[in-house]
Design a protein around this motif. Structure first.
Motif, PDB file in Angstrom:
ATOM      1  N   HIS A  20       0.736  -1.257  -0.034  1.00 53.30           N
ATOM      2  CA  HIS A  20       0.066  -0.081  -0.145  1.00 53.30           C
ATOM      3  C   HIS A  20       0.860   1.140   0.053  1.00 53.30           C
ATOM      4  CE1 HIS A  20      -2.874  -2.869   1.410  1.00 53.30           C
ATOM      5  NE2 HIS A  20      -3.885  -2.134   1.018  1.00 53.30           N
ATOM      6  N   ILE A  21       0.494   2.136  -0.767  1.00 56.73           N
ATOM      7  CA  ILE A  21       1.185   3.536  -0.712  1.00 56.73           C
ATOM      8  C   ILE A  21       0.905   4.225   0.564  1.00 56.73           C
ATOM      9  CG2 ILE A  21       1.553   5.659  -1.812  1.00 56.73           C
ATOM     10  CD1 ILE A  21       2.619   2.968  -3.440  1.00 56.73           C
ATOM     11  N   ASP A  32     -17.001   2.652   4.295  1.00 64.86           N
ATOM     12  CA  ASP A  32     -18.387   2.482   4.919  1.00 64.86           C
ATOM     13  C   ASP A  32     -18.779   0.989   4.681  1.00 64.86           C
ATOM     14  OD1 ASP A  32     -19.369   1.834   2.165  1.00 64.86           O
ATOM     15  OD2 ASP A  32     -20.165   3.849   1.969  1.00 64.86           O
ATOM     16  N   LYS A  33     -19.911   0.581   5.307  1.00 64.57           N
ATOM     17  CA  LYS A  33     -20.381  -0.699   5.195  1.00 64.57           C
ATOM     18  C   LYS A  33     -20.272  -1.556   3.859  1.00 64.57           C
ATOM     19  CE  LYS A  33     -23.127  -0.203   9.350  1.00 64.57           C
ATOM     20  NZ  LYS A  33     -24.472  -0.558  10.038  1.00 64.57           N
ATOM     21  N   ARG A  34     -20.338  -0.741   2.968  1.00 67.82           N
ATOM     22  CA  ARG A  34     -20.174  -1.276   1.332  1.00 67.82           C
ATOM     23  C   ARG A  34     -18.955  -1.317   0.961  1.00 67.82           C
ATOM     24  NH1 ARG A  34     -23.953   3.204  -1.304  1.00 67.82           N
ATOM     25  NH2 ARG A  34     -22.409   4.362  -0.118  1.00 67.82           N
ATOM     26  N   GLY A  35     -17.886  -0.925   1.751  1.00 70.76           N
ATOM     27  CA  GLY A  35     -16.490  -1.204   1.450  1.00 70.76           C
ATOM     28  C   GLY A  35     -16.064  -0.122   0.434  1.00 70.76           C
ATOM     29  N   GLN A  36     -16.803   0.777   0.360  1.00 71.04           N
ATOM     30  CA  GLN A  36     -16.346   2.082  -0.309  1.00 71.04           C
ATOM     31  C   GLN A  36     -16.165   3.478   0.359  1.00 71.04           C
ATOM     32  OE1 GLN A  36     -20.058   1.844  -3.105  1.00 71.04           O
ATOM     33  NE2 GLN A  36     -18.528   1.349  -4.730  1.00 71.04           N
ATOM     34  N   LEU A  37     -15.638   4.242  -0.422  1.00 75.41           N
ATOM     35  CA  LEU A  37     -15.270   5.551   0.148  1.00 75.41           C
ATOM     36  C   LEU A  37     -15.451   6.713  -0.686  1.00 75.41           C
ATOM     37  CD1 LEU A  37     -12.159   6.430  -0.846  1.00 75.41           C
ATOM     38  CD2 LEU A  37     -11.632   4.658   0.992  1.00 75.41           C
ATOM     39  N   PHE A  38     -15.464   7.936  -0.169  1.00 77.21           N
ATOM     40  CA  PHE A  38     -15.286   8.882  -1.299  1.00 77.21           C
ATOM     41  C   PHE A  38     -14.078   9.429  -1.468  1.00 77.21           C
ATOM     42  CE2 PHE A  38     -19.934   9.575   0.537  1.00 77.21           C
ATOM     43  CZ  PHE A  38     -20.500   9.681  -0.774  1.00 77.21           C
ATOM     44  N   SER A  39     -13.811   9.669  -2.892  1.00 79.53           N
ATOM     45  CA  SER A  39     -12.291  10.164  -2.974  1.00 79.53           C
ATOM     46  C   SER A  39     -12.357  11.163  -3.676  1.00 79.53           C
ATOM     47  CB  SER A  39     -11.857   9.065  -4.293  1.00 79.53           C
ATOM     48  OG  SER A  39     -10.484   9.502  -4.784  1.00 79.53           O
ATOM     49  N   LEU A  50     -17.449   8.325  -5.545  1.00 75.02           N
ATOM     50  CA  LEU A  50     -17.697   6.769  -4.554  1.00 75.02           C
ATOM     51  C   LEU A  50     -16.685   5.582  -5.193  1.00 75.02           C
ATOM     52  CD1 LEU A  50     -18.753   5.911  -2.067  1.00 75.02           C
ATOM     53  CD2 LEU A  50     -20.589   4.841  -3.501  1.00 75.02           C
ATOM     54  N   THR A  51     -15.535   5.405  -4.535  1.00 76.56           N
ATOM     55  CA  THR A  51     -14.783   4.330  -5.329  1.00 76.56           C
ATOM     56  C   THR A  51     -14.429   3.257  -4.181  1.00 76.56           C
ATOM     57  OG1 THR A  51     -12.648   4.193  -6.180  1.00 76.56           O
ATOM     58  CG2 THR A  51     -12.989   5.961  -4.375  1.00 76.56           C
ATOM     59  N   ASN A  52     -13.992   2.085  -4.916  1.00 72.13           N
ATOM     60  CA  ASN A  52     -13.372   0.774  -3.908  1.00 72.13           C
ATOM     61  C   ASN A  52     -12.107   1.187  -3.723  1.00 72.13           C
ATOM     62  OD1 ASN A  52     -15.744  -0.594  -3.827  1.00 72.13           O
ATOM     63  ND2 ASN A  52     -15.549  -1.393  -6.074  1.00 72.13           N
ATOM     64  N   SER A  53     -11.342   2.429  -4.119  1.00 74.85           N
ATOM     65  CA  SER A  53      -9.763   2.575  -4.147  1.00 74.85           C
ATOM     66  C   SER A  53      -9.143   2.176  -2.841  1.00 74.85           C
ATOM     67  CB  SER A  53      -9.674   3.944  -4.210  1.00 74.85           C
ATOM     68  OG  SER A  53      -8.490   4.409  -4.123  1.00 74.85           O
ATOM     69  N   ASP A  54      -8.312   1.514  -3.059  1.00 72.21           N
ATOM     70  CA  ASP A  54      -7.558   0.917  -1.727  1.00 72.21           C
ATOM     71  C   ASP A  54      -6.311   0.520  -2.534  1.00 72.21           C
ATOM     72  OD1 ASP A  54      -6.183  -0.187   0.244  1.00 72.21           O
ATOM     73  OD2 ASP A  54      -7.670  -1.870   0.600  1.00 72.21           O
ATOM     74  N   PRO A  55      -5.519   1.692  -3.190  1.00 68.39           N
ATOM     75  CA  PRO A  55      -4.276   1.478  -4.163  1.00 68.39           C
ATOM     76  C   PRO A  55      -3.016   0.656  -3.399  1.00 68.39           C
ATOM     77  CG  PRO A  55      -4.450   3.731  -3.437  1.00 68.39           C
ATOM     78  CD  PRO A  55      -5.663   3.001  -2.865  1.00 68.39           C
ATOM     79  N   LYS A  56      -2.580  -0.470  -4.117  1.00 65.61           N
ATOM     80  CA  LYS A  56      -1.540  -1.077  -3.621  1.00 65.61           C
ATOM     81  C   LYS A  56      -1.116  -2.032  -4.977  1.00 65.61           C
ATOM     82  CE  LYS A  56      -5.035  -4.769  -2.462  1.00 65.61           C
ATOM     83  NZ  LYS A  56      -6.049  -3.872  -2.641  1.00 65.61           N
ATOM     84  N   GLU A  57       0.280  -2.056  -4.937  1.00 67.88           N
ATOM     85  CA  GLU A  57       0.867  -2.592  -5.941  1.00 67.88           C
ATOM     86  C   GLU A  57       2.079  -3.464  -5.609  1.00 67.88           C
ATOM     87  OE1 GLU A  57       3.095   0.087  -8.494  1.00 67.88           O
ATOM     88  OE2 GLU A  57       2.745   1.596  -6.955  1.00 67.88           O
ATOM     89  N   LYS A 121      -2.285   6.956 -10.561  1.00 67.76           N
ATOM     90  CA  LYS A 121      -2.932   7.966  -9.506  1.00 67.76           C
ATOM     91  C   LYS A 121      -1.661   8.679  -8.757  1.00 67.76           C
ATOM     92  CE  LYS A 121      -5.080   7.431  -5.854  1.00 67.76           C
ATOM     93  NZ  LYS A 121      -5.964   6.872  -4.976  1.00 67.76           N
ATOM     94  N   TYR A 122      -0.541   8.369  -8.759  1.00 66.46           N
ATOM     95  CA  TYR A 122       0.599   8.690  -8.256  1.00 66.46           C
ATOM     96  C   TYR A 122       1.760   9.377  -9.265  1.00 66.46           C
ATOM     97  CZ  TYR A 122      -1.276   7.328  -3.997  1.00 66.46           C
ATOM     98  OH  TYR A 122      -2.212   6.723  -2.867  1.00 66.46           O
ATOM     99  N   LYS A 123       1.309   9.292 -10.368  1.00 66.39           N
ATOM    100  CA  LYS A 123       2.312   9.711 -11.382  1.00 66.39           C
ATOM    101  C   LYS A 123       2.868  11.009 -11.289  1.00 66.39           C
ATOM    102  CE  LYS A 123      -0.946  11.049 -14.971  1.00 66.39           C
ATOM    103  NZ  LYS A 123      -1.502  10.870 -16.194  1.00 66.39           N
TER     104      LYS A 123
END
Length: 263
Positions: A20-21, A32-39, A50-57, A121-123
């Motif tokens: 994870h960054i 939230d309970k749906r596993g999403q967040l506001f970005s 609203l996104t599932n964003s959890d950026p990792k690589e 997203k981090y370029k």
């Protein structure tokens, strides 16, 4: 997992972990309970999505991943999350028994991972190979000193600010549950340097990078809210409206919430 790839920290050919960054613990508490967040991306239209964003690589081997987690991340995330260790006094909050080196390098590890990241997203966070190598070296060696009289925190000065809405329209809990992802701003002049920033748990973290020509100035210049090598950390409390990018981001969230409630 990816095999036969070189770890970006130790350069060994190992099975790589999904790194994870920004630490995973922040995303767990934000979703939230749906596993999403506001970005929200600050700047431009500052539109909330609203996104599932959890950026990792795949960046680090297991050993280096564990090293960063145990030596820096464990302390860094707990420091801001554990409200029992925070005392409020006037226009600042105080952290007792502050461990400067661990916290400073913890924040540096986040900026470094963003800079070496291959994610689109981090370029915009690109420190260059020379700086990336220096940050990696300091993290691996668990040290801030570069030379006898020079330290990493002379060039990367990190500030920490507690953000509140003094108008009372946005409560502190809502601010703590909002994350502003890594972004940057260039100074008007070359000597002004570059400012990188993000916000988690109601705290705005700012990295000011500059390469002053005068070494004495590099060593002695202090920025507002800069974290210092002391065992007590004083963090000023500032109004959301003092930072245009943050104010625009929260305005976007408010508009999205109003639109959502009308459905």
């Amino acid at each position: 997992m990816v095999t036969d790839k070189n770890c970006r920290m130790c350069n060994a050919s190992e099975t790589l972990q999904k790194s994870h960054i920004i630490p995973r613990s922040y995303f767990k508490s934000l979703k939230d309970k749906r596993g999403q967040l506001f970005s929200v991306t600050c700047g431009g239209t500052s539109e909330a999505k609203l996104t599932n964003s959890d950026p990792k690589e795949y960046l680090l081997c297991r050993e280096c991943e564990q090293y960063l987690s145990e030596i820096f991340e464990r302390y860094g995330t707990r420091l801001l999350k554990d409200r029992r260790k925070v005392k409020r006094s006037g226009d600042c909050v105080i952290f007792e028994n502050f461990r400067f080196k661990e916290f400073y390098l913890y924040l540096i590890s986040i900026l470094w991972r963003a800079s070496i990241s291959g994610l689109s997203k981090y370029k915009h966070i690109n420190l260059g190979d020379e700086i990336n190598h220096l940050l990696c070296h300091c993290l691996r060696e668990n040290k801030i000193k570069i030379q006898t009289s020079l330290r990493l925190d002379h060039f990367f000065k990190i500030s920490l600010i507690r953000i509140v809405d003094k108008t009372g329209q946005i409560d502190e809990d809502a601010i703590r549950k909002t994350m502003i992802d890594l972004n940057f701003e260039r100074g008007e002049k070359l000597d002004d340097g570059i400012l990188y920033y993000f916000m988690v748990d109601g705290f705005l973290i700012l990295y000011h990078f500059s390469s002053e020509k005068d070494i004495h100035t590099v060593r002695t210049k202090k920025n507002f809210a800069q974290i210092l090598n002391k065992d007590r950390l004083y963090v000023p409390i500032s109004d959301l409206g003092d930072f245009k990018q943050l104010a625009d981001g929260f305005s976007s969230l408010t508009k999205h919430a109003v639109k959502h409630n009308k459905r």
